[in-house]
Design an enzyme around this catalytic site. Structure first.
Site, PDB file in Angstrom:
ATOM      1  N   LYS A  47       0.853  -1.200   0.000  1.00  0.00           N
ATOM      2  CA  LYS A  47       0.000   0.000   0.000  1.00  0.00           C
ATOM      3  C   LYS A  47       0.883   1.243   0.000  1.00  0.00           C
ATOM      4  CE  LYS A  47      -1.744   3.101   2.763  1.00  0.00           C
ATOM      5  NZ  LYS A  47      -1.855   4.259   1.892  1.00  0.00           N
ATOM      6  N   GLU A  66      10.376   2.555  10.382  1.00  0.00           N
ATOM      7  CA  GLU A  66      11.433   3.477   9.972  1.00  0.00           C
ATOM      8  C   GLU A  66      10.809   4.867   9.975  1.00  0.00           C
ATOM      9  OE1 GLU A  66      14.742   3.959   9.925  1.00  0.00           O
ATOM     10  OE2 GLU A  66      14.506   1.875   9.292  1.00  0.00           O
ATOM     11  N   GLY A 106       7.488   6.074   7.674  1.00  0.00           N
ATOM     12  CA  GLY A 106       6.624   7.258   7.742  1.00  0.00           C
ATOM     13  C   GLY A 106       6.853   7.972   9.060  1.00  0.00           C
ATOM     14  N   SER A 107       5.831   8.681   9.528  1.00  0.00           N
ATOM     15  CA  SER A 107       6.025   9.509  10.724  1.00  0.00           C
ATOM     16  C   SER A 107       6.015   8.662  11.988  1.00  0.00           C
ATOM     17  CB  SER A 107       4.919  10.559  10.808  1.00  0.00           C
ATOM     18  OG  SER A 107       3.710   9.927  11.176  1.00  0.00           O
ATOM     19  N   CYS A 143      13.887  11.652   5.500  1.00  0.00           N
ATOM     20  CA  CYS A 143      14.012  11.367   6.933  1.00  0.00           C
ATOM     21  C   CYS A 143      15.463  11.545   7.352  1.00  0.00           C
ATOM     22  CB  CYS A 143      13.470   9.998   7.288  1.00  0.00           C
ATOM     23  SG  CYS A 143      14.190   8.688   6.364  1.00  0.00           S
ATOM     24  N   GLY A 174       3.620   5.526  13.082  1.00  0.00           N
ATOM     25  CA  GLY A 174       4.350   4.312  13.452  1.00  0.00           C
ATOM     26  C   GLY A 174       3.926   3.801  14.827  1.00  0.00           C
ATOM     27  N   GLU A 223      10.657  17.340  13.878  1.00  0.00           N
ATOM     28  CA  GLU A 223      10.909  17.116  12.453  1.00  0.00           C
ATOM     29  C   GLU A 223       9.964  17.999  11.637  1.00  0.00           C
ATOM     30  OE1 GLU A 223       9.861  13.267  10.630  1.00  0.00           O
ATOM     31  OE2 GLU A 223      11.855  13.326   9.700  1.00  0.00           O
TER      32      GLU A 223
HETATM   33  C1  UN1 Z   1      14.412   8.662   3.486  1.00  0.00           C
HETATM   34  O1  UN1 Z   1      14.601   9.847   3.570  1.00  0.00           O
HETATM   35  O2  UN1 Z   1      13.359   8.172   3.936  1.00  0.00           O
HETATM   36  O3  UN1 Z   1      20.220   8.191   2.717  1.00  0.00           O
HETATM   37  C2  UN1 Z   1      15.344   7.727   2.831  1.00  0.00           C
HETATM   38  C3  UN1 Z   1      19.440   8.813   1.991  1.00  0.00           C
HETATM   39  C4  UN1 Z   1      18.665   8.067   0.946  1.00  0.00           C
HETATM   40  C5  UN1 Z   1      17.455   7.442   1.557  1.00  0.00           C
HETATM   41  C6  UN1 Z   1      16.582   8.385   2.315  1.00  0.00           C
HETATM   42  N1  UN1 Z   1      19.509   7.068   0.361  1.00  0.00           N
HETATM   43  O4  UN1 Z   1      19.286  10.018   2.092  1.00  0.00           O
END
Ligand code: UN1
Length: 494
Positions: free
Chosen positions: A175, A250, A228-229, A284, A233, A385
Site C-alpha cells: 500500500k 522506519e 513514515g512519521s 528522513c 508508526g 521534524e
Molecule cells: C528517506 O529519507 O526516507 O540516505 C530515505 C538517503 C537516501 C534514503 C533516504 N539514500 O538520504
C-alpha cells in the site's frame, strides 16, 4: 482523458470494490491531474490477502536462487525504464530529476544487491555438545508481508521492503502513499513483467484508515514494514502488538551536521546545502540542524546564507532547477507554521521563510530555502521534524559540546561531522547515538548494502538495507539432527 489505474490482486488488474477513485496531482502544477487511483476498501484488502495466501504456498517452495533470477529480471527492467520512471516520479512528487533518477537507481541497487542473496541466505553450522549430532540454523519465510510506504522515496523505499521480502520467500501486499501511487504502480507493473508469479505481489491504493489499518491488523499478515512519521508508526505498532506481528518501523529524524573549526569549510558548505535543501528537505535523513563551532560561526553562516539564497527553486523537470516544490499544500502549511514557531521562540530568521506564490510558482507548493540562526537546542525548530527546507543553525563550544547537542534529540537516524581531525572524527563515531554517522559528508546519501535505520523515536530496532534486512523478512530456525541411534539428552548426558 485522465487514466483510471487499477489495483493488482491475484495477478489481475482490477477495479476497487468501492468503485471510487482519488486524484494524483503534480505539486509543481496543481492543475495537472496525473491519474485517478482506486480508493480501495476492506473487501479489496481481504481479496488481496486471500490471493496472497494461495500464492505463498507455492512461492515459499521456489528455490531462493530461482526467486532471485526473477528479481534480477526486475532489476534489468528498472534499468531499462529508468528515465521514464524518474520523470513520472518528479511529476507526482516534485523532487528534481537528478534526484528521482537517484531514487530509481537506489531501487536498482537494492534489487541487484538483495537478488544476490538468493544464492546465500546464509545460516550457521555449529558443533554439537554431543557425539553423532549435527546442527545448523536456517532462514525460513514467514508468510504475508504488509508494506506501507511514504511518498518521499516512492521507488527506493518500496524496493527496500519488497525485494528482501520476496527473496526470503514471502508474499507482499503493497500500500503506497496516496501522494505517489504512480511510481508504486510503475514498480508493480515491472514486477509483473519480470515474471513474479500471480498473487505474490499485490498492490492496493487508498487511505491509511481504509486500507492501511485493516491490512496491518489482518490476522494473516505476519510482518508489517512501515516507513513514515513516528506518530503513525506508534499507532501501527499498537495495532500489531496484541497479535505479536513482526513490525519494522522506519520513522522521523532530526539529523545534525557538526562543522568543526578545523573543517574544510567549502566542502562543509556544499554538504550543508545538499543535506538541508536536497529533496526540498523532505528526507528522513535531511540535515535539519547544523551545529557550528563558535570560531567559524560568522564565516560559515554568511557563506551558507549566500549559497542558499542563490538556489534555483522551480519545477523539478526543468534541468536548471535545484530545489523542487513541497509535496502538498498541507506540507507547505506545516513548513510555514514552523517558520512562525521559530520566530516566536526567538530564533533569528536569516534566509527565506516564505511560500513562493508569484508567476511560475502560483500553481505549486513552493517554499524558499530557509535558515534560522541563533537557535538553541531546546527550541521546537531544533527538536521537531519539519520535513521541509528549513534548517536550524546552533553554536557549539567544542567537540564535546557539539556531540552533546547532536544527541539531545528524540530521534536518532543520521548524523555528520566535518573535521580534518582524526581524533574528533573517531570520538564522534564512538559517542553519537544514531544509526548512521558520516564523516565529511552530509546526513543524506546512505548506500543500500549497509544497514539503514536509527535509534530512539526513529525506529524500533530493525534495520533496512544491508544483509541485516533479511532478519526482518525471515525467521531463524535452529535444526538439530541426531544420528547416534539413541536418545541423547542435552545438558544431561555428558
Ligand atoms: C528517506 O529519507 O526516507 O540516505 C530515505 C538517503 C537516501 C534514503 C533516504 N539514500 O538520504
Amino acid at each position: 482523458m485522465v487514466q483510471h489505474y487499477k489495483n493488482f490482486i491475484g495477478g489481475e488488474w482490477v477495479e476497487p470494490s468501492t468503485g471510487e477513485y482519488f486524484e494524483n496531482r503534480n505539486p509543481a502544477n496543481w492543475d495537472e491531474v496525473i491519474g485517478l487511483f482506486p480508493k480501495s476498501g476492506l473487501a479489496d484488502v481481504n481479496k488481496a490477502i486471500a490471493a496472497a495466501k494461495e500464492a505463498y504456498k507455492k512461492w515459499r517452495l521456489v528455490p531462493a536462487p530461482k526467486r532471485a533470477e526473477i528479481l534480477f529480471n526486475l532489476a534489468a527492467l528498472i534499468v531499462k525504464n529508468k528515465e521514464e520512471l524518474a520523470r513520472d516520479m518528479t511529476r507526482e512528487m516534485g523532487k528534481i530529476l537528478i534526484e528521482t533518477r537517484g531514487d530509481v537507481q537506489e531501487a536498482i541497487d537494492m534489487t541487484y544487491f538483495i537478488a544476490g542473496e538468493g544464492r546465500r541466505l546464509i545460516g550457521h553450522t555449529t558443533p554439537s555438545e554431543m557425539m553423532n549430532k549435527f546442527q545448523m540454523s536456517i532462514r525460513i519465510p514467514c508468510g504475508l508481508v504488509a508494506m506501507i510506504t511514504p511518498w518521499n522515496f516512492p521507488m527506493a523505499i518500496p524496493s527496500w521492503k519488497m525485494i528482501p521480502a520476496l527473496v526470503c520467500g514471502n508474499a507482499v501486499i503493497f500500500k503506497p502513499a496516496t501522494d505517489t501511487p504512480l511510481s508504486a504502480y510503475n514498480l508493480v507493473k515491472l514486477c509483473e513483467e519480470a515474471g513474479i508469479p500471480k498473487g505474490v505481489v499485490s498492490f492496493i491504493t487508498g487511505s491509511g484508515s481504509t486500507v492501511g489499518a485493516p491490512l496491518v491488523s489482518h490476522p494473516d499478515i505476519k510482518i508489517v514494514s512501515f516507513t513514515g512519521s513516528s506518530d503513525i508508526g506508534a499507532q501501527l505498532n499498537e495495532m500489531c502488538a496484541s497479535s505479536f506481528k513482526k513490525v519494522s518501523l522506519e520513522m522521523g529524524g532530526k539529523n545534525a551536521m557538526v562543522v568543526m573549526d578545523d573543517a574544510n569549510l567549502e566542502m562543509a558548505l556544499e554538504g550543508a546545502l545538499w543535506g538541508s535543501f536536497g529533496t526540498t528537505g523532505q528526507r528522513c535523513t535531511a540535515t535539519s540542524r547544523i551545529i557550528v563551532h563558535k570560531n567559524i560561526m560568522k564565516k560559515f553562516l554568511d557563506a551558507f546564507i549566500e549559497k542558499a539564497k542563490a538556489l534555483k527553486v522551480g519545477n523539478g523537470l526543468n534541468p536548471e532547477t535545484q530545489m523542487g516544490p513541497l509535496v502538498s499544500k498541507s506540507q507547505q502549511e506545516t513548513v510555514a507554521e514552523y517558520v512562525e514557531i521559530g520566530k516566536k521562540d526567538g530564533a533569528k530568521l536569516v534566509c527565506g521563510g516564505n511560500k513562493l506564490t508569484d508567476g511560475d510558482y502560483a500553481k505549486g507548493w513552493f517554499f524558499q530555502p530557509t535558515i534560522f540562526a541563533e537557535v538553541t537546542r531546546k527550541m521546537r525548530i531544533a527538536q521537531e521534524e519539519i520535513f521541509g527546507p528549513v534548517v536550524s543553525v546552533i553554536e557549539a563550544k567544542d567537540i564535546d559540546d557539539a556531540i552533546e547537542i547532536v544527541n539531545d534529540s528524540a530521534y536518532g537516524l543520521s548524523s555528520s561531522v566535518y573535521t580534518q581531525s582524526v581524533n574528533h572524527a573517531f570520538q564522534a563515531i564512538r559517542d553519537i547515538y544514531t544509526g548512521i554517522t558520516y564523516i565529511n559528508s552530509p546526513t543524506i546519501g546512505a548506500e543500500v548494502h549497509l544497514p539503514f535505520g536509527g535509534t530512539n523515536a526513529t525506529g524500533n530496532g530493525h534495520r533496512e538495507g544491508g544483509i541485516q534486512v533479511l532478519d526482518m523478512f525471515s525467521e531463524w530456525k535452529s535444526v538439530y539432527i541426531d544420528f547416534s541411534g539413541k536418545l541423547q539428552r542435552a545438558q544431561i548426558d555428558a
